[in-house]
Design an enzyme around this catalytic site. Structure first.
Site, PDB file in Angstrom:
ATOM      1  N   LYS A   4       0.835  -1.219   0.000  1.00  0.00           N
ATOM      2  CA  LYS A   4       0.000   0.000   0.000  1.00  0.00           C
ATOM      3  C   LYS A   4       0.866   1.266   0.000  1.00  0.00           C
ATOM      4  O   LYS A   4       0.567   2.219  -0.686  1.00  0.00           O
ATOM      5  CB  LYS A   4      -0.904   0.045   1.240  1.00  0.00           C
ATOM      6  CG  LYS A   4      -1.986  -0.995   1.253  1.00  0.00           C
ATOM      7  CD  LYS A   4      -2.944  -0.787   2.422  1.00  0.00           C
ATOM      8  CE  LYS A   4      -2.291  -0.892   3.775  1.00  0.00           C
ATOM      9  NZ  LYS A   4      -1.861  -2.252   4.151  1.00  0.00           N
TER      10      LYS A   4
ATOM     11  N   ARG B  69      -8.507   1.440  10.056  1.00  0.00           N
ATOM     12  CA  ARG B  69      -8.158   0.031  10.196  1.00  0.00           C
ATOM     13  C   ARG B  69      -9.235  -0.736  10.951  1.00  0.00           C
ATOM     14  O   ARG B  69      -9.147  -1.935  11.068  1.00  0.00           O
ATOM     15  CB  ARG B  69      -6.857  -0.098  10.966  1.00  0.00           C
ATOM     16  CG  ARG B  69      -5.683  -0.509  10.052  1.00  0.00           C
ATOM     17  CD  ARG B  69      -4.483  -0.468  10.923  1.00  0.00           C
ATOM     18  NE  ARG B  69      -3.349  -1.181  10.496  1.00  0.00           N
ATOM     19  CZ  ARG B  69      -2.287  -0.625   9.930  1.00  0.00           C
ATOM     20  NH1 ARG B  69      -2.304   0.622   9.581  1.00  0.00           N
ATOM     21  NH2 ARG B  69      -1.228  -1.347   9.678  1.00  0.00           N
TER      22      ARG B  69
ATOM     23  N   ARG C 178      11.784  -7.348   3.826  1.00  0.00           N
ATOM     24  CA  ARG C 178      11.826  -5.894   3.694  1.00  0.00           C
ATOM     25  C   ARG C 178      12.880  -5.290   4.628  1.00  0.00           C
ATOM     26  O   ARG C 178      12.992  -5.674   5.784  1.00  0.00           O
ATOM     27  CB  ARG C 178      10.442  -5.330   4.032  1.00  0.00           C
ATOM     28  CG  ARG C 178      10.350  -3.823   3.918  1.00  0.00           C
ATOM     29  CD  ARG C 178       8.941  -3.357   3.745  1.00  0.00           C
ATOM     30  NE  ARG C 178       8.122  -3.559   4.933  1.00  0.00           N
ATOM     31  CZ  ARG C 178       6.856  -3.187   5.014  1.00  0.00           C
ATOM     32  NH1 ARG C 178       6.271  -2.627   3.962  1.00  0.00           N
ATOM     33  NH2 ARG C 178       6.162  -3.392   6.104  1.00  0.00           N
TER      34      ARG C 178
ATOM     35  N   ARG D 244      12.250  -3.488  10.161  1.00  0.00           N
ATOM     36  CA  ARG D 244      11.266  -2.881  11.058  1.00  0.00           C
ATOM     37  C   ARG D 244      10.911  -3.907  12.132  1.00  0.00           C
ATOM     38  O   ARG D 244      10.735  -5.082  11.821  1.00  0.00           O
ATOM     39  CB  ARG D 244       9.995  -2.542  10.261  1.00  0.00           C
ATOM     40  CG  ARG D 244       9.983  -1.142   9.709  1.00  0.00           C
ATOM     41  CD  ARG D 244       8.854  -0.902   8.738  1.00  0.00           C
ATOM     42  NE  ARG D 244       7.519  -1.267   9.220  1.00  0.00           N
ATOM     43  CZ  ARG D 244       6.391  -0.998   8.550  1.00  0.00           C
ATOM     44  NH1 ARG D 244       6.448  -0.363   7.395  1.00  0.00           N
ATOM     45  NH2 ARG D 244       5.226  -1.373   9.005  1.00  0.00           N
TER      46      ARG D 244
ATOM     47  N   ARG E 153       0.246  -9.211  13.220  1.00  0.00           N
ATOM     48  CA  ARG E 153      -0.340  -8.185  12.335  1.00  0.00           C
ATOM     49  C   ARG E 153      -1.379  -8.800  11.403  1.00  0.00           C
ATOM     50  O   ARG E 153      -2.404  -8.199  11.109  1.00  0.00           O
ATOM     51  CB  ARG E 153       0.765  -7.509  11.510  1.00  0.00           C
ATOM     52  CG  ARG E 153       1.607  -6.578  12.338  1.00  0.00           C
ATOM     53  CD  ARG E 153       2.867  -6.193  11.613  1.00  0.00           C
ATOM     54  NE  ARG E 153       2.633  -5.243  10.537  1.00  0.00           N
ATOM     55  CZ  ARG E 153       3.523  -4.979   9.574  1.00  0.00           C
ATOM     56  NH1 ARG E 153       4.669  -5.607   9.546  1.00  0.00           N
ATOM     57  NH2 ARG E 153       3.257  -4.105   8.638  1.00  0.00           N
TER      58      ARG E 153
END
Ligand code: AMP
Length: 253
Positions: free
Chosen positions: A41, A120, A159, A192, A203
């Site tokens: 996103k 969310r 990532r 992260r 998550r």
């Protein structure tokens, strides 16, 4: 198209001014981007902003900006929010909504906006609906990105983000020239906290439980568009623009 600004109003609070004033758009685009974490996103938001000139409003970026402040400048609510974030859990609706209300002038940005990571929960979506109604700021559409779950997990686990300039790399899909070092500024790359496998699982669960009901919420309002996030970021952006064009043409009829 806008010169990139520093989004100071969004990242620092409603009282700060953006370094580059947003150029008013004749028809400002107001989008919400939905989809599980890792679907891309943020990358799509960047590409779409470049295309439309709208401002990228990411609630995750606000928390990350707060994280780099000295502890003495973080409010108690922000400290609790950052702890939830590190565990991969959602921050409370109360804290997120207070933060968005403080920045409500960004929703009225004359350049338009792309909300990424907010809302969310249905509670947040209802509160946003009130804010947008009060400001007479109709949504253009809500884009829901879809991708197979195993691909998402592989994307997130690989990532890496630059600790200084925040550029994003991937150990497999977009490796830096020198392992662990940012190609752009030479600072170390970090993973992260919430991209670690244990946080990824939390998550995903939070997404299934709290965010998926938003798809129904926006479908009922007739503004939901579903777009495949597979393929390259440029393909994702092309798919999004095509879906938006088709949607606008249908609405104009
Ligand atoms: P993101 O960059 O959007 O994936 O957000 C990173 C983290 O910030 C999330 O895992 C949450 O802990 C927190 N966060 C960001 N936006 C929200 C939101 N709208 N509601 C609750 N938590 C959020």
């Amino acid at each position: 198209m806008n010169t990139k600004n520093d989004r100071a109003s969004w990242l620092k609070s409603g009282n700060a001014n953006c370094s580059v004033p947003p150029s008013p758009a004749a028809h400002p685009v107001r989008l919400i981007l939905l989809g599980p974490p890792g679907v891309g996103k943020g990358t799509q938001a960047e590409l779409l902003c470049r295309h439309s000139g709208a401002c990228h409003l990411s609630t995750g970026d606000v928390f990350r900006a707060a994280k780099s402040l000295p502890a003495s400048e973080q409010s108690a609510a922000m400290k609790t929010a950052l702890q939830s974030m590190a565990r991969g859990e959602l921050v409370s609706d109360e804290t997120v909504l207070e933060m968005v209300r403080e920045r409500k002038k960004c929703l009225a940005c004359p350049a338009g906006f792309l909300l990424d990571g907010f809302p969310r929960t249905v509670n947040q979506a209802e509160a946003l609906e009130v804010l947008l109604k009060e400001g007479n700021l109709p949504l253009t559409a809500v884009v829901n990105y879809e991708m197979a779950i195993d691909k998402i997990v592989a994307r997130l686990a690989g990532r890496r983000t630059c600790s200084k300039c925040k550029a994003v790399f991937h150990t497999v899909n977009l490796p830096p020239k020198k392992e662990g070092i940012c190609d752009h500024c030479g600072a170390p790359l970090i993973q992260r906290e919430d991209d670690r496998p244990e946080s990824i699982r939390v998550r995903m669960k939070a997404y299934q439980k709290s965010t998926k009901p938003l798809i129904d919420f926006y479908q009922k309002r007739g503004v939901l568009l579903t777009v495949s996030a597979e393929g390259t970021p440029e393909e994702g952006c092309k798919n999004t623009l095509a879906a938006l064009e088709k949607f606008s043409a249908k609405r104009a009829k």
